[in-house]
Design a protein around this motif. Structure first.
Motif, PDB file in Angstrom:
ATOM      1  N   GLU A   1      -9.584   3.645  -4.548  1.00  0.00           N
ATOM      2  CA  GLU A   1      -8.495   3.246  -5.435  1.00  0.00           C
ATOM      3  C   GLU A   1      -7.683   2.108  -4.828  1.00  0.00           C
ATOM      4  O   GLU A   1      -7.249   2.196  -3.679  1.00  0.00           O
ATOM      5  N   PRO A   2      -7.468   1.020  -5.582  1.00  0.00           N
ATOM      6  CA  PRO A   2      -6.631  -0.076  -5.074  1.00  0.00           C
ATOM      7  C   PRO A   2      -5.189   0.373  -4.922  1.00  0.00           C
ATOM      8  O   PRO A   2      -4.696   1.209  -5.669  1.00  0.00           O
ATOM      9  N   GLY A   3      -4.514  -0.183  -3.927  1.00  0.00           N
ATOM     10  CA  GLY A   3      -3.107   0.136  -3.726  1.00  0.00           C
ATOM     11  C   GLY A   3      -2.864   1.368  -2.885  1.00  0.00           C
ATOM     12  O   GLY A   3      -1.716   1.708  -2.608  1.00  0.00           O
ATOM     13  N   LEU A   4      -3.939   2.063  -2.479  1.00  0.00           N
ATOM     14  CA  LEU A   4      -3.801   3.245  -1.632  1.00  0.00           C
ATOM     15  C   LEU A   4      -4.446   3.013  -0.275  1.00  0.00           C
ATOM     16  O   LEU A   4      -5.499   2.374  -0.182  1.00  0.00           O
ATOM     17  N   GLU A   5      -3.812   3.542   0.746  1.00  0.00           N
ATOM     18  CA  GLU A   5      -4.465   3.666   2.048  1.00  0.00           C
ATOM     19  C   GLU A   5      -4.479   5.142   2.380  1.00  0.00           C
ATOM     20  O   GLU A   5      -3.418   5.769   2.533  1.00  0.00           O
ATOM     21  N   VAL A   6      -5.655   5.734   2.460  1.00  0.00           N
ATOM     22  CA  VAL A   6      -5.787   7.183   2.632  1.00  0.00           C
ATOM     23  C   VAL A   6      -6.535   7.477   3.923  1.00  0.00           C
ATOM     24  O   VAL A   6      -7.615   6.922   4.163  1.00  0.00           O
ATOM     25  N   ASP A   7      -5.959   8.341   4.750  1.00  0.00           N
ATOM     26  CA  ASP A   7      -6.601   8.776   5.984  1.00  0.00           C
ATOM     27  C   ASP A   7      -6.740  10.290   5.976  1.00  0.00           C
ATOM     28  O   ASP A   7      -6.062  10.992   5.218  1.00  0.00           O
ATOM     29  N   PHE A   8      -7.605  10.768   6.862  1.00  0.00           N
ATOM     30  CA  PHE A   8      -7.942  12.193   6.903  1.00  0.00           C
ATOM     31  C   PHE A   8      -7.640  12.760   8.277  1.00  0.00           C
ATOM     32  O   PHE A   8      -8.028  12.181   9.297  1.00  0.00           O
ATOM     33  N   LEU A   9      -6.939  13.900   8.292  1.00  0.00           N
ATOM     34  CA  LEU A   9      -6.694  14.619   9.536  1.00  0.00           C
ATOM     35  C   LEU A   9      -7.276  16.021   9.367  1.00  0.00           C
ATOM     36  O   LEU A   9      -6.769  16.817   8.567  1.00  0.00           O
ATOM     37  N   PRO A  10      -8.348  16.352  10.102  1.00  0.00           N
ATOM     38  CA  PRO A  10      -8.939  17.689   9.953  1.00  0.00           C
ATOM     39  C   PRO A  10      -8.073  18.752  10.606  1.00  0.00           C
ATOM     40  O   PRO A  10      -7.479  18.516  11.669  1.00  0.00           O
TER      41      PRO A  10
ATOM     42  N   LEU B   1       0.824  -1.201   0.000  1.00  0.00           N
ATOM     43  CA  LEU B   1       0.000   0.000   0.000  1.00  0.00           C
ATOM     44  C   LEU B   1       0.862   1.256   0.000  1.00  0.00           C
ATOM     45  O   LEU B   1       1.911   1.311   0.636  1.00  0.00           O
ATOM     46  N   LEU B   2       0.395   2.255  -0.716  1.00  0.00           N
ATOM     47  CA  LEU B   2       0.966   3.582  -0.642  1.00  0.00           C
ATOM     48  C   LEU B   2       0.068   4.376   0.307  1.00  0.00           C
ATOM     49  O   LEU B   2      -1.126   4.494   0.078  1.00  0.00           O
ATOM     50  N   ARG B   3       0.644   4.925   1.360  1.00  0.00           N
ATOM     51  CA  ARG B   3      -0.154   5.542   2.418  1.00  0.00           C
ATOM     52  C   ARG B   3      -0.115   7.062   2.290  1.00  0.00           C
ATOM     53  O   ARG B   3       0.962   7.672   2.270  1.00  0.00           O
ATOM     54  N   VAL B   4      -1.296   7.664   2.211  1.00  0.00           N
ATOM     55  CA  VAL B   4      -1.437   9.106   2.028  1.00  0.00           C
ATOM     56  C   VAL B   4      -2.244   9.672   3.190  1.00  0.00           C
ATOM     57  O   VAL B   4      -3.299   9.135   3.544  1.00  0.00           O
ATOM     58  N   LEU B   5      -1.757  10.766   3.770  1.00  0.00           N
ATOM     59  CA  LEU B   5      -2.502  11.477   4.806  1.00  0.00           C
ATOM     60  C   LEU B   5      -3.001  12.785   4.209  1.00  0.00           C
ATOM     61  O   LEU B   5      -2.205  13.636   3.794  1.00  0.00           O
ATOM     62  N   LEU B   6      -4.314  12.945   4.144  1.00  0.00           N
ATOM     63  CA  LEU B   6      -4.935  14.164   3.624  1.00  0.00           C
ATOM     64  C   LEU B   6      -5.263  15.082   4.800  1.00  0.00           C
ATOM     65  O   LEU B   6      -6.027  14.708   5.696  1.00  0.00           O
ATOM     66  N   ILE B   7      -4.702  16.279   4.792  1.00  0.00           N
ATOM     67  CA  ILE B   7      -4.910  17.258   5.855  1.00  0.00           C
ATOM     68  C   ILE B   7      -5.680  18.427   5.281  1.00  0.00           C
ATOM     69  O   ILE B   7      -5.214  19.099   4.350  1.00  0.00           O
ATOM     70  N   ALA B   8      -6.875  18.690   5.826  1.00  0.00           N
ATOM     71  CA  ALA B   8      -7.762  19.696   5.246  1.00  0.00           C
ATOM     72  C   ALA B   8      -8.856  20.037   6.246  1.00  0.00           C
ATOM     73  O   ALA B   8      -9.032  19.326   7.239  1.00  0.00           O
ATOM     74  N   PRO B   9      -9.614  21.103   6.007  1.00  0.00           N
ATOM     75  CA  PRO B   9     -10.758  21.379   6.881  1.00  0.00           C
ATOM     76  C   PRO B   9     -11.836  20.318   6.727  1.00  0.00           C
ATOM     77  O   PRO B   9     -12.056  19.802   5.626  1.00  0.00           O
TER      78      PRO B   9
END
Length: 403
Positions: free
Chosen positions: A56-65, A26-34
Motif C-alpha cells: 500500500e502506498p503511503g504506509l511503512e510497515v514493519d514486523f516484530l515477532p 509515510l504513516l508508520r505501522v509496527l505489526l506485532i504478532a507470532p
C-alpha cells in the motif's frame, strides 16, 4: 532516574522518527504478532496482513515477532530448553519493543488469550502506551469469553489501554460486548488466487483435517467420525495436517480404532496447504472452542465443502445447508452422518460448494483493505499530519485517504 532517562531517550527517538515519517509522507505501522515459527492461524493472518500492507502506498510497515530468535549458540539453547526458551525469548522481545515501538505512529498488536496475552500482548500494549503511540489490539482467540471471565481484573484493564479493539468476526464483537468492551470486526483474509477452485463431481470420500493437535480442536472427534465413515466407504482416505501436544494420543487412537488410509503429515507450512485442499473432497472440522478458522475460508476458496461443529464463532461464518453443514460439538456420529450425506447427495454438495465460494469473496484483501487503512489513518491523525507538514489542501488530503 533510570526511568526518566529511558523516557527521555524514547521521546527523543519518537520525535526524530515522527518528523522523519512526516517528511517522507509515510504513516508508520509496527505489526506485532507470532512469526510462522509458530504455525497457526494467528501467524498466517499476520503474514498475509503484512504482505498486503507493504504493497500500500503511503504506509511503512514493519514486523516484530513475539517469538524472536537469538543468533548462534544462545539461539540453539533458546530453542532446546523449554523454560530457558521462555525467559530468553521474553528478554529479547522486551528489548526489541523498547527499541522499535518509539519509531512508529501506530502499534498493531495481534493477540491470543491467557498466558500468551500476558507474555506477548500486554508488554506491547504497555510499552506503546508509555511511548504515547496509537494502539490497535487485534484479538483472535476463540477462548475470549473464558479468558475475560477468568482474568477480568488484569486482562480487561490492559485491553482498555488500546485505542481500538479489532476482532476477525462478529462473534467476538458480541463476546467483548458482554464485558463492556467495544470491538469492531475486520475479517481475516484468504488469498483466493493461491487455491485451485473446482467443483467435486462426483464427491469422493477423501477428507482433510487441518487443525493443530491441541485439546480444544478435538481432532479425536474427527478420527472417531472417520471410523464410522470408513464402515460405509471402506476406501475412504483421511489426510491430517497438524501437530501439537496430543500427537501421541491421536496416533494411538487411530490404531485403536483400526483406521486405514490415514495420512498423518505433521505440521504443514502455509504454502503447501493449497495442494492438500485440492486433493481433498470434504473438509472435516471438529473443535470444541473456535473463533473464525482460516481453514474454513480456505476450504471455501478451494471448493472443498465443509462439515464442522458449531463451536464458538463458526456459525457466524458457516450457514447450515447453505455454505456448509453444522453439527453439535463433540458429536462424532453426526459429523460422520453429515459427511456421508454430502457424498450421497451430490446436488446438496454442489450447491454448498458454489455458495461457499461466493461467500469467500468478502474475505479477500480488496474487501477489507479500506477498513485497515482508514483505521490506521484515523488513529494516527494522519490527515492532520499531512495538512500541517506539507500544507496540503483538504481536497488533496481526502484524495490521499481514499486511496
Amino acid at each position: 532516574m533510570v526511568a526518566h532517562s529511558i523516557e527521555a531517550l524514547n521521546l527523543d527517538s519518537t520525535r526524530h522518527s515522527y518528523h522523519e515519517s512526516i517528511s517522507a509522507g509515510l504513516l508508520r505501522v509496527l505489526l506485532i504478532a507470532p512469526s510462522l515459527d509458530i504455525l497457526g492461524g494467528q501467524a498466517v493472518q499476520a503474514q498475509r496482513l503484512l504482505n498486503n500492507l507493504r504493497r500500500e502506498p503511503g504506509l511503512e510497515v514493519d514486523f516484530l515477532p513475539i517469538n524472536p530468535r537469538f543468533p548462534g549458540s544462545i539461539g540453539r539453547l533458546q530453542r532446546r530448553i523449554k523454560y530457558l526458551r521462555t525467559v530468553l525469548t521474553s528478554i529479547l522481545y522486551l528489548t526489541k519493543l523498547l527499541r522499535q515501538v518509539p519509531r512508529y505512529n501506530v502499534v498493531h498488536v495481534s493477540s491470543a488469550a491467557y498466558f500468551s496475552f500476558v507474555l506477548a500482548s500486554a508488554p506491547a500494549i504497555l510499552v506503546a502506551r508509555f511511548c504515547g503511540k496509537s494502539i490497535v489490539l487485534n484479538y483472535h482467540s476463540g477462548h475470549a469469553k473464558d479468558h475475560l471471565r477468568r482474568w477480568r481484573r488484569t486482562a480487561i484493564p490492559t485491553i482498555k489501554l488500546a485505542d481500538e479493539i479489532v476482532v476477525p468476526s462478529s462473534y467476538l464483537v458480541d463476546v467483548f460486548s458482554e464485558f463492556g468492551l467495544k470491538a469492531r470486526a475486520i475479517y481475516n483474509t484468504v488469498e483466493t488466487e493461491r487455491f485451485i477452485f473446482r467443483e467435486r463431481s462426483p464427491l469422493r470420500p477423501i477428507f482433510l483435517s487441518n487443525r493443530n493437535f491441541e485439546p480444544h480442536y478435538n481432532v479425536a472427534c474427527t478420527l472417531r467420525a472417520f471410523s464410522l465413515i470408513q464402515k460405509r466407504f471402506p476406501e475412504a482416505l483421511l489426510i491430517i495436517a497438524g501437530d501439537g501436544s496430543e500427537r501421541d494420543r491421536l496416533h494411538d487412537l487411530a490404531v485403536s480404532l483400526g483406521l486405514r488410509n490415514v495420512e498423518f503429515l505433521g505440521a504443514v507450512p502455509p504454502h503447501r496447504m493449497p495442494e492438500l485442499y485440492d486433493r481433498a473432497h470434504i473438509f472435516l472440522n471438529s473443535p470444541n472452542v473456535d473463533n473464525m478458522p482460516n481453514s474454513i475460508i480456505e476450504a471455501f476458496a478451494a471448493g472443498t465443502p465443509v462439515v464442522t461443529t458449531d463451536a464458538g464463532g463458526i456459525p457466524y461464518i458457516v450457514t447450515h445447508e447453505r455454505t456448509g453443514l453444522l453439527v453439535p460439538k463433540n458429536d462424532h456420529e453426526k459429523l460422520a452422518a453429515s459427511a456421508i450425506r454430502l457424498i450421497e447427495d451430490q446436488e446438496l454438495a454442489l450447491r454448498i460448494i458454489a455458495n461457499a465460494h461466493d461467500e469467500c469473496r468478502k474475505y479477500v484483501w480488496e474487501n477489507v483493505r479500506h477498513d485497515w487503512l482508514s483505521l490506521y489513518e484515523r488513529l494516527a491523525g494522519y490527515g492532520e499530519v499531512l495538512r500541517k507538514s506539507k500544507g496540503m489542501e483538504s481536497e488533496e488530503v481526502a484524495s490521499f485517504q481514499e486511496r
